[in-house]
Scaffold this motif. Structure first.
Motif, short mmCIF file in Angstrom:
data_model
loop_
_atom_site.label_atom_id
_atom_site.label_comp_id
_atom_site.label_asym_id
_atom_site.label_seq_id
_atom_site.Cartn_x
_atom_site.Cartn_y
_atom_site.Cartn_z
N ALA A 43 -7.14 -0.49 5.79
CA ALA A 43 -6.63 -1.79 6.20
C ALA A 43 -7.54 -2.41 7.27
CB ALA A 43 -5.20 -1.66 6.73
N ASP A 44 -8.00 -1.60 8.22
CA ASP A 44 -8.91 -2.10 9.25
C ASP A 44 -10.20 -2.61 8.65
OD1 ASP A 44 -7.13 -1.56 11.28
OD2 ASP A 44 -8.03 0.37 11.83
N ARG A 45 -10.71 -1.88 7.67
CA ARG A 45 -11.97 -2.29 7.03
C ARG A 45 -11.81 -3.57 6.21
NH1 ARG A 45 -15.18 3.01 4.63
NH2 ARG A 45 -15.29 4.23 6.55
N VAL A 46 -10.65 -3.69 5.57
CA VAL A 46 -10.42 -4.83 4.68
C VAL A 46 -9.98 -6.07 5.44
CG1 VAL A 46 -9.01 -5.66 2.75
CG2 VAL A 46 -9.87 -3.33 2.74
N GLY A 47 -9.33 -5.87 6.61
CA GLY A 47 -8.72 -6.99 7.31
C GLY A 47 -7.34 -7.27 6.75
N SER A 48 -6.63 -6.21 6.41
CA SER A 48 -5.30 -6.33 5.81
C SER A 48 -4.33 -5.49 6.64
CB SER A 48 -5.36 -5.85 4.35
OG SER A 48 -4.11 -5.98 3.73
N THR A 49 -3.25 -5.05 6.02
CA THR A 49 -2.26 -4.21 6.70
C THR A 49 -2.07 -2.93 5.92
OG1 THR A 49 -0.36 -5.11 5.49
CG2 THR A 49 -1.06 -6.28 7.51
N PRO A 50 -1.69 -1.82 6.58
CA PRO A 50 -1.41 -0.58 5.86
C PRO A 50 -0.32 -0.75 4.81
CG PRO A 50 -1.60 -0.16 8.21
CD PRO A 50 -1.59 -1.64 8.05
N GLY A 51 0.65 -1.62 5.10
CA GLY A 51 1.72 -1.85 4.14
C GLY A 51 1.21 -2.45 2.84
N TYR A 52 0.23 -3.36 2.93
CA TYR A 52 -0.28 -3.96 1.70
C TYR A 52 -1.17 -2.97 0.94
CZ TYR A 52 -2.06 -7.22 -1.71
OH TYR A 52 -2.36 -7.84 -2.90
N ILE A 53 -1.91 -2.12 1.66
CA ILE A 53 -2.69 -1.08 0.99
C ILE A 53 -1.74 -0.15 0.24
CG2 ILE A 53 -4.33 0.80 1.27
CD1 ILE A 53 -5.46 -2.01 1.84
N ALA A 54 -0.61 0.19 0.85
CA ALA A 54 0.39 1.02 0.18
C ALA A 54 0.92 0.31 -1.06
CB ALA A 54 1.54 1.35 1.14
N TYR A 55 1.15 -0.99 -0.95
CA TYR A 55 1.64 -1.77 -2.10
C TYR A 55 0.63 -1.73 -3.25
CZ TYR A 55 2.97 -5.82 -4.92
OH TYR A 55 3.30 -6.64 -5.97
N VAL A 56 -0.65 -1.88 -2.92
CA VAL A 56 -1.69 -1.84 -3.95
C VAL A 56 -1.69 -0.48 -4.65
CG1 VAL A 56 -4.20 -1.83 -4.33
CG2 VAL A 56 -3.16 -3.57 -2.87
N GLU A 57 -1.51 0.61 -3.88
CA GLU A 57 -1.55 1.95 -4.46
C GLU A 57 -0.30 2.31 -5.25
OE1 GLU A 57 -2.46 4.84 -1.50
OE2 GLU A 57 -4.45 4.03 -1.05
N GLU A 58 0.85 1.80 -4.83
CA GLU A 58 2.12 2.28 -5.37
C GLU A 58 2.79 1.35 -6.36
OE1 GLU A 58 4.59 3.08 -2.03
OE2 GLU A 58 3.09 4.37 -1.05
N ARG A 59 2.36 0.13 -6.44
CA ARG A 59 3.02 -0.83 -7.31
C ARG A 59 2.05 -1.32 -8.38
NH1 ARG A 59 6.32 1.44 -4.91
NH2 ARG A 59 8.01 0.63 -3.62
N VAL A 60 2.32 -2.46 -8.96
CA VAL A 60 1.43 -3.04 -9.98
C VAL A 60 0.94 -4.37 -9.44
CG1 VAL A 60 1.21 -3.68 -12.41
CG2 VAL A 60 2.86 -1.94 -11.74
N PRO A 61 -0.04 -4.35 -8.55
CA PRO A 61 -0.49 -5.57 -7.88
C PRO A 61 -1.45 -6.37 -8.74
CG PRO A 61 -1.78 -3.75 -7.11
CD PRO A 61 -0.78 -3.17 -8.09
N ALA A 62 -1.63 -7.61 -8.36
CA ALA A 62 -2.63 -8.47 -9.00
C ALA A 62 -3.39 -9.22 -7.91
CB ALA A 62 -1.95 -9.44 -9.97
N PRO A 63 -4.15 -8.49 -7.09
CA PRO A 63 -4.86 -9.14 -5.99
C PRO A 63 -5.99 -10.03 -6.51
CG PRO A 63 -5.51 -6.84 -6.16
CD PRO A 63 -4.38 -7.03 -7.13
N GLY A 64 -6.33 -11.02 -5.70
CA GLY A 64 -7.41 -11.93 -6.07
C GLY A 64 -8.77 -11.26 -5.92
N ILE A 65 -9.79 -11.90 -6.49
CA ILE A 65 -11.12 -11.32 -6.49
C ILE A 65 -11.67 -11.18 -5.08
CG2 ILE A 65 -12.21 -13.58 -6.83
CD1 ILE A 65 -13.39 -10.11 -8.15
N GLU A 66 -11.33 -12.11 -4.18
CA GLU A 66 -11.85 -12.02 -2.81
C GLU A 66 -11.35 -10.74 -2.14
OE1 GLU A 66 -11.68 -14.40 1.48
OE2 GLU A 66 -10.90 -15.35 -0.34
#
Length: 241
Positions: free
Chosen positions: A35-58
């Motif tokens: 999360a620190d490297r991406v500029g995001s939050t640990p909660g969103y990294i967990a969401y990406v790993e555990e759910r079915v996300p559709a993040p943007g290309i950026e």
């Protein structure tokens, strides 16, 4: 190092999530680190790993950079391609790996390759392995080429490697020594209790084979300026062929 929350996280439910979690674990990063490297939050990294996300290309580009890989690798578009298809890095360095680090790189268990003499000549077999008391343990079928080789006590060669496709660097570890079939019930039970996971190839692989290496060697290719390599490494001496 992964946090306690990581260890108890549910299984990822998307290909992207599984690849993100696997790459993060390979690098030894926590969700907070990513999360620190991406500029995001640990909660969103967990969401990406555990759910079915559709993040943007950026976000995918930032995530791939944080995990020192590529968007193509994270999304699985290169999963069926042979590894090592990229160009060599700029001024690569070939280094020897000592025996202690070779064992560290094997990391207790994983998937590697065993070279044996088959009925039609030499052959290389992918295998799940486990390190137990400085021996490699394999679970195989009783009639497999590996089991037949082990029954005769012949020598085999085992190899595992890792490639960093994004930076054209990686390492390889080679173990050579006699293989043997373990038949003593107490030893079989002890080894099976230590095995981390079942063979990926499925059931029916109950024969325990061990490799007692008499030679453990490794080599690493580094590229100056790539992650984990000092930028001045290329000037510390000539590369070896």
């Amino acid at each position: 190092m992964n946090t306690a929350d990581d260890r108890h996280a549910p299984h990822a439910t998307s290909d992207l999530g599984r690849r993100v979690a696997a790459r993060r674990s390979q690098l030894g990063l926590s969700r907070e680190d990513v999360a620190d490297r991406v500029g995001s939050t640990p909660g969103y990294i967990a969401y990406v790993e555990e759910r079915v996300p559709a993040p943007g290309i950026e976000f995918l580009v930032r995530l791939a950079n944080a995990l020192e890989t590529t968007v193509q690798d994270l999304t699985g578009s290169t999963a069926d391609l042979a590894p090592g298809g990229g160009r060599a890095g700029y001024r690569p360095l070939l280094e020897e790996i000592d025996e202690a680090e070779c064992w560290e790189l094997l990391d207790g268990h994983g998937v590697g390759r065993v070279a044996v003499e088959g009925r039609d000549g030499p052959m290389v077999i992918p295998v799940n392995y486990q390190v137990v008391d400085r021996e490699l343990v394999f679970m195989t079928a009783a009639d497999s080429s590996l089991a037949r080789t082990a029954a005769s006590g012949a020598e085999v060669a085992f190899e595992e490697d890792r490639l960093d496709e994004a930076f054209s660097q990686g390492w390889s570890v080679l173990l050579v020594g006699p293989a043997r079939t373990v038949s003593d019930e107490t030893s079989v039970r002890r080894i099976k209790d230590a095995v981390h996971s079942e063979p990926w190839a499925g059931e029916g692989r109950d024969t325990v084979v061990t490799l007692s290496p008499r030679r453990v060697t490794g080599r690493r290719i580094r590229v100056p300026g790539a992650p984990g390599t000092p930028s001045g490494s290329a000037d510390q001496g000539p590369s070896r062929q």
